[in-house]
Design a protein around this motif. Structure first.
Motif, PDB file in Angstrom:
ATOM      1  N   GLY A  42       0.825  -1.200   0.000  1.00 53.59           N
ATOM      2  CA  GLY A  42       0.000   0.000   0.000  1.00 53.59           C
ATOM      3  C   GLY A  42       0.860   1.252   0.000  1.00 53.59           C
ATOM      4  O   GLY A  42       2.054   1.213  -0.339  1.00 53.59           O
ATOM      5  N   GLU A  43       0.258   2.358   0.406  1.00 53.28           N
ATOM      6  CA  GLU A  43       0.967   3.648   0.345  1.00 53.28           C
ATOM      7  C   GLU A  43       1.656   3.968   1.676  1.00 53.28           C
ATOM      8  O   GLU A  43       2.873   4.129   1.732  1.00 53.28           O
ATOM      9  CB  GLU A  43      -0.058   4.735   0.006  1.00 53.28           C
ATOM     10  CG  GLU A  43       0.510   6.127  -0.051  1.00 53.28           C
ATOM     11  CD  GLU A  43      -0.554   7.116  -0.511  1.00 53.28           C
ATOM     12  OE1 GLU A  43      -0.929   7.084  -1.693  1.00 53.28           O
ATOM     13  OE2 GLU A  43      -1.010   7.923   0.330  1.00 53.28           O
ATOM     14  N   GLY A  44       0.858   4.059   2.717  1.00 55.56           N
ATOM     15  CA  GLY A  44       1.405   4.394   4.024  1.00 55.56           C
ATOM     16  C   GLY A  44       0.309   4.310   5.060  1.00 55.56           C
ATOM     17  O   GLY A  44      -0.871   4.329   4.729  1.00 55.56           O
ATOM     18  N   PRO A  45       0.691   4.218   6.334  1.00 53.46           N
ATOM     19  CA  PRO A  45      -0.307   4.069   7.394  1.00 53.46           C
ATOM     20  C   PRO A  45      -1.230   5.277   7.487  1.00 53.46           C
ATOM     21  O   PRO A  45      -0.815   6.410   7.242  1.00 53.46           O
ATOM     22  CB  PRO A  45       0.542   3.985   8.672  1.00 53.46           C
ATOM     23  CG  PRO A  45       1.950   3.783   8.235  1.00 53.46           C
ATOM     24  CD  PRO A  45       2.074   4.244   6.833  1.00 53.46           C
ATOM     25  N   GLY A  46      -2.484   5.008   7.851  1.00 49.63           N
ATOM     26  CA  GLY A  46      -3.426   6.057   8.217  1.00 49.63           C
ATOM     27  C   GLY A  46      -3.510   6.114   9.745  1.00 49.63           C
ATOM     28  O   GLY A  46      -2.671   5.524  10.439  1.00 49.63           O
ATOM     29  N   GLU A  49      -3.886   2.645  11.508  1.00 42.97           N
ATOM     30  CA  GLU A  49      -2.656   1.857  11.383  1.00 42.97           C
ATOM     31  C   GLU A  49      -1.579   2.423  12.307  1.00 42.97           C
ATOM     32  O   GLU A  49      -0.842   1.682  12.965  1.00 42.97           O
ATOM     33  CB  GLU A  49      -2.170   1.864   9.920  1.00 42.97           C
ATOM     34  CG  GLU A  49      -3.071   1.084   8.967  1.00 42.97           C
ATOM     35  CD  GLU A  49      -4.366   1.789   8.587  1.00 42.97           C
ATOM     36  OE1 GLU A  49      -4.436   3.030   8.735  1.00 42.97           O
ATOM     37  OE2 GLU A  49      -5.310   1.105   8.133  1.00 42.97           O
ATOM     38  N   PRO A  55      -0.733  -2.769   9.342  1.00 42.73           N
ATOM     39  CA  PRO A  55      -1.211  -2.210   8.079  1.00 42.73           C
ATOM     40  C   PRO A  55      -2.674  -2.563   7.798  1.00 42.73           C
ATOM     41  O   PRO A  55      -3.152  -3.633   8.195  1.00 42.73           O
ATOM     42  CB  PRO A  55      -0.302  -2.884   7.033  1.00 42.73           C
ATOM     43  CG  PRO A  55       0.065  -4.191   7.654  1.00 42.73           C
ATOM     44  CD  PRO A  55       0.133  -3.946   9.146  1.00 42.73           C
ATOM     45  N   PHE A  56      -3.356  -1.654   7.129  1.00 44.50           N
ATOM     46  CA  PHE A  56      -4.709  -1.900   6.625  1.00 44.50           C
ATOM     47  C   PHE A  56      -5.652  -2.473   7.684  1.00 44.50           C
ATOM     48  O   PHE A  56      -6.240  -3.532   7.496  1.00 44.50           O
ATOM     49  CB  PHE A  56      -4.651  -2.792   5.379  1.00 44.50           C
ATOM     50  CG  PHE A  56      -4.170  -2.040   4.163  1.00 44.50           C
ATOM     51  CD1 PHE A  56      -5.016  -1.178   3.483  1.00 44.50           C
ATOM     52  CD2 PHE A  56      -2.859  -2.166   3.712  1.00 44.50           C
ATOM     53  CE1 PHE A  56      -4.576  -0.449   2.381  1.00 44.50           C
ATOM     54  CE2 PHE A  56      -2.410  -1.438   2.613  1.00 44.50           C
ATOM     55  CZ  PHE A  56      -3.270  -0.583   1.942  1.00 44.50           C
ATOM     56  N   ASN A  82       3.764  -1.406   3.299  1.00 45.76           N
ATOM     57  CA  ASN A  82       3.495  -0.107   2.674  1.00 45.76           C
ATOM     58  C   ASN A  82       4.783   0.513   2.143  1.00 45.76           C
ATOM     59  O   ASN A  82       5.882   0.145   2.562  1.00 45.76           O
ATOM     60  CB  ASN A  82       2.905   0.844   3.723  1.00 45.76           C
ATOM     61  CG  ASN A  82       1.437   0.597   3.989  1.00 45.76           C
ATOM     62  OD1 ASN A  82       0.620   0.625   3.069  1.00 45.76           O
ATOM     63  ND2 ASN A  82       1.097   0.336   5.243  1.00 45.76           N
ATOM     64  N   HIS A 156      -6.068   1.538  -5.039  1.00 47.93           N
ATOM     65  CA  HIS A 156      -5.903   1.535  -3.587  1.00 47.93           C
ATOM     66  C   HIS A 156      -7.300   1.344  -2.982  1.00 47.93           C
ATOM     67  O   HIS A 156      -8.263   1.958  -3.458  1.00 47.93           O
ATOM     68  CB  HIS A 156      -5.312   2.871  -3.124  1.00 47.93           C
ATOM     69  CG  HIS A 156      -4.931   2.857  -1.681  1.00 47.93           C
ATOM     70  ND1 HIS A 156      -5.876   2.908  -0.680  1.00 47.93           N
ATOM     71  CD2 HIS A 156      -3.732   2.745  -1.077  1.00 47.93           C
ATOM     72  CE1 HIS A 156      -5.260   2.845   0.490  1.00 47.93           C
ATOM     73  NE2 HIS A 156      -3.956   2.755   0.282  1.00 47.93           N
TER      74      HIS A 156
HETATM   75  N1  URA Z   1      -3.607   2.885   3.418  1.00 47.11           N
HETATM   76  C1  URA Z   1      -2.413   2.389   3.087  1.00 47.11           C
HETATM   77  O1  URA Z   1      -1.876   2.677   2.040  1.00 47.11           O
HETATM   78  N2  URA Z   1      -1.839   1.562   3.937  1.00 47.11           N
HETATM   79  C2  URA Z   1      -2.364   1.209   5.096  1.00 47.11           C
HETATM   80  O2  URA Z   1      -1.757   0.435   5.821  1.00 47.11           O
HETATM   81  C3  URA Z   1      -3.633   1.737   5.409  1.00 47.11           C
HETATM   82  C4  URA Z   1      -4.234   2.575   4.560  1.00 47.11           C
END
Ligand code: URA
Length: 181
Positions: A42-46, A49, A55-56, A82, A156
């Motif tokens: 994925g992209e990065g934690p929200g 997370e 993650p996710f 991510n 995504h």
């Molecule tokens: N979006 C992401 O790209 N990664 C995550 O872990 C959560 C949301």
């Protein structure tokens, strides 16, 4: 590069390579089967997370879990990580220097997992892994083979929350992944 998970994890624990360390609650290292055939990036934690260190696990993750369940993909069987391991402020797209600083950790994870398939979730994952010139709209749903790994770029999961029409494409892309195993 580390040839084992313990050393890799230790090397990240106190990472201060970029400004994203300043506001993080937890580093989101990644989770799942370290011998997985399929890896999701994925992209990065929200916010969720960042709070849980996993993650996710927020809204987008729940949507992804539903697709997994419907397609017979066991979340515990895959590995999820991510592009950046710390939450960007206001969930903005990571800046290039932040992604560049973090990418070697992810490359090391890919080397250790040795997946056959990598699912690239969204534009940030696609661009940072396969090339900045690539567009998710043009590439999604099409297999790309590189150095023996099969990549499937797809939306995504957060994009599905904004645009219902993308759900069916996301489903079809993951179906293609499930069928390839
Ligand atoms: N979006 C992401 O790209 N990664 C995550 O872990 C959560 C949301």
């Amino acid at each position: 590069m580390y040839d084992n998970w313990d050393e890799l994890e230790k090397s990240i624990v106190d990472c201060k390579k970029c400004r994203l360390c300043e506001n993080r609650t937890n580093i989101v290292f990644g989770e799942g089967n370290r011998d997985a055939d399929i890896m999701f990036i994925g992209e990065g934690p929200g916010a969720d997370e960042d709070a849980q260190g996993l993650p996710f696990v927020g809204k987008a993750g729940k949507l992804m879990n539903m697709a997994f369940e419907g397609l017979g993909i066991n979340r515990a069987d895959v590995y999820i990580a991510n592009i950046v391991k710390c939450r960007p402020p206001q969930n903005r797209v990571p800046n290039q220097d932040e992604a560049d600083g973090c990418l070697n950790y992810l490359r090391n994870q890919v080397i250790l997992v040795k997946p056959k398939i990598i699912v690239l979730l969204g534009s940030t994952a696609l661009k940072n892994i396969l090339g900045q010139e690539l567009s998710i709209t043009a590439c999604r749903g099409k297999w790309i083979e590189k150095k023996g790994i099969y990549y499937m770029p797809t939306w995504h999961p957060a994009a599905l929350l904004r645009d219902e029409n993308k759900k069916i494409e996301f489903w079809n892309d993951l179906k293609s992944v499930a069928e390839r195993q």
